[in-house]
Design an enzyme around this catalytic site. Structure first.
Site, mmCIF file in Angstrom:
data_model
loop_
_atom_site.group_PDB
_atom_site.id
_atom_site.type_symbol
_atom_site.label_atom_id
_atom_site.label_comp_id
_atom_site.label_asym_id
_atom_site.label_seq_id
_atom_site.Cartn_x
_atom_site.Cartn_y
_atom_site.Cartn_z
ATOM 1 N N GLY A 291 0.848 -1.192 0.000
ATOM 2 C CA GLY A 291 0.000 0.000 0.000
ATOM 3 C C GLY A 291 0.882 1.238 0.000
ATOM 4 O O GLY A 291 2.105 1.153 -0.143
ATOM 5 N N HIS B 50 4.353 27.883 -20.209
ATOM 6 C CA HIS B 50 5.390 27.016 -20.764
ATOM 7 C C HIS B 50 6.747 27.476 -20.252
ATOM 8 O O HIS B 50 7.002 28.672 -20.207
ATOM 9 C CB HIS B 50 5.362 27.103 -22.296
ATOM 10 C CG HIS B 50 6.466 26.321 -22.931
ATOM 11 N ND1 HIS B 50 6.435 24.947 -23.028
ATOM 12 C CD2 HIS B 50 7.635 26.737 -23.484
ATOM 13 C CE1 HIS B 50 7.547 24.535 -23.624
ATOM 14 N NE2 HIS B 50 8.298 25.600 -23.907
#
Ligand SMILES: Cc1cc2nc3c(=O)[nH]c(=O)nc-3n(C[C@H](O)[C@H](O)[C@H](O)COP(=O)(O)OP(=O)(O)OC[C@H]3O[C@@H](n4cnc5c(N)ncnc54)[C@H](O)[C@@H]3O)c2cc1C
Length: 462
Positions: free
Chosen positions: A178, A441
């Site tokens: 997990g 960007h």
């Protein structure tokens, strides 16, 4: 005896957030905490210390694997384990002290000690009984045990012991694939341990999107973690500071053993309500030991509420926080709402994994028509520059309406990127809404936009 509007039992992310919100809304508030420091599991032995060790071990990994390629020459750093633990403890201290500061700032009283509830409206701490109109139980969770495995916090440890081992083990066996097991397994792998994860099921991180599970396991294997899947641990024996783990493969019932210096039991957590006296009060509990509540976090006993890990739902700090806030706002007469359909889950390995909403498997089970928009970080300029091109963003949207139903990311900063999609989902956005939003960007978040574009006429950089 002091009298309050609200007494909250437990100062984890559920309890402390609830207390601050109660105080902000004009309610006279106290928190009872039995630990020496505030912040609960999360700040003391959970989210925060594990992320500190993930950060420092990731820095080592970067130095060992990527520095030279970027033109950063020289010897890789060596590990000073004592100092790494001291750094982790310092981070814990800063955070727990921060909650103390917030309590003072908001005039929340900290009643030190372990609480019980002798009757509705009363909270007993030591010999003192305090009165409150409302009592909120935020006592969190503890490590689940496993038959045949005795935790001594030295050779066989829970996550708590794993955060303060005397030394870095040569061989670590993690029982349970997990989130906690994989995060701490990654830490020790990066620090040089041989790490084997034994998992009962055939897939890691149960409940996650199947494609993410596969890619994530492959990525961890590439990093050197070994997996024994479909194996039921039968027991652990210890001798002279070493351990032997016996497991049975479910496919053919064959038994095998594996030796380790340290065994980490990470098969989950269960609600912690010991000593509160809930039995005597007649508070309704689920079969799994969770306190049963209604949509307003009220138990079946008037004036007693419960939130966080102690009740149903994912055992996550931010889920506990949201419930803490909503419970407080309800007590102050507001009409809050927690949207359980948009609770993100994050694994802070490298790359990170983050998910929100429905998985492909769930959509298939529901028979819902959906489309998939996927974009690989290989097509993201920033990721390439940072040696972080592994992984992808996957957005699931309704076939007809384009509404975003879920998102699953494995890649750099996935745990931060997921929130753009959470906000979009809260607004009931379509994938096109994300796709038409201008993204700066070069950022990793362009990969989210590209996945959204892929739900429509296509990603540009694919
Ligand atoms: C190793 C590890 C890593 C984790 N990492 C993450 C993560 O990255 N992100 C995430 O979202 N979640 C993570 N979790 C889970 C997260 O810590 C829990 O979901 C969260 O702490 C639950 O908050 P809570 O307020 O319900 O309870 P807790 O944080 O457990 O706090 C409960 C508090 O109540 C106190 N208490 C209990 N009974 C009494 C009493 N009778 N009287 C007085 N005080 C009492 C306890 O001492 C404790 O301080 C992690 C957990 C572990 C163990």
């Amino acid at each position: 005896m002091s009298t309050y509007d609200v007494i909250i039992i437990g100062s984890g992310p559920g309890g402390y957030v609830s207390a601050i919100r109660c105080a902000q809304l004009g309610l006279k508030t106290a928190v009872v905490e039995g630990r020496d420091t505030l912040g609960g599991t999360c700040l003391n032995v959970g989210c925060i210390p594990s992320k500190a060790l993930l950060h420092s071990s990731h820095m080592l990994h970067e130095a060992e694997h990527n520095f030279a390629a970027m033109g950063l020459k020289g010897k890789s750093p060596s590990v000073d384990w004592k100092q790494m633990l001291a750094y982790k403890d310092d981070v814990i201290g800063q955070n727990t002290k921060g909650i103390e500061f917030l309590f003072k700032k908001n005039k929340v009283d900290w009643i030190k000690g372990w609480a019980s509830i002798p009757e509705a409206g009363k909270v007993k701490v030591g010999e003192e009984v305090h009165e409150a109109k409302h009592i909120v139980i935020a006592t969190g969770s503890e490590v689940s045990d496993l038959k045949g495995v005795e935790v001594d916090e030295k050779t066989v440890v829970s996550s708590t012991g794993a955060l303060e081992l005397n030394k870095i083990p040569k061989k670590l066996v993690v029982i349970g694939a997990g989130v906690i097991g994989l995060e701490l397994g990654s830490v020790y792998k990066r620090l040089g341990a041989e790490v084997t994860v034994i998992e009962f099921l055939d897939k890691i991180t149960p409940g996650m999107d199947g494609e993410i599970q596969k890619v994530f396991q492959r990525t961890l294997k590439k990093q050197g973690l070994e997996f024994v899947m479909g194996a039921a641990v039968q027991g652990v024996t210890t001798k002279g500071g070493k351990a032997t783990v016996t497991y049975k493969l479910r496919k053919d019932d064959s038994e095998a053993t594996i030796d380790a210096d340290t065994v980490l039991l990470a098969t989950g957590r269960r609600p912690y309500t010991d000593g509160l006296g809930l039995d005597k009060l007649g508070v309704a509990m689920s079969e799994r030991g969770q306190i049963k509540t209604d949509d307003h976090y009220a138990t079946n006993i008037k004036g007693i509420y419960a939130i966080g890990d102690a009740i149903d739902g994912p055992m996550l700090a931010h889920k506990a926080e949201d419930e803490g806030m909503a419970c407080a706002e309800g007590l102050a007469g507001q009409k809050p709402h927690v949207n359980y359909g948009v609770i993100p889950g994050v694994i802070y390995t490298h790359p990170e994994v983050a998910t929100v909403g429905q998985t492909e498997e769930q959509l298939k089970d529901e028979g819902r028509a959906y489309k998939v928009g996927k974009f690989s970080f290989m097509g993201n300029g920033r990721a390439k520059a940072n040696f972080a091109g592994d992984g992808f963003v996957k957005i699931l949207a309704d076939q007809e309406t384009d509404r975003i139903l879920g998102a699953h990311i494995i890649g750099p900063m996935a745990g931060d990127l997921i929130h753009e999609i959470c906000v979009a989902m809260e607004f009931g956005a379509a994938a096109e809404d994300l796709a038409r939003t201008c993204h700066a960007h070069p950022t990793y978040s362009e990969a989210v936009r590209e996945a959204a574009l892929a739900c429509g006429d296509g990603a540009i950089h694919a």
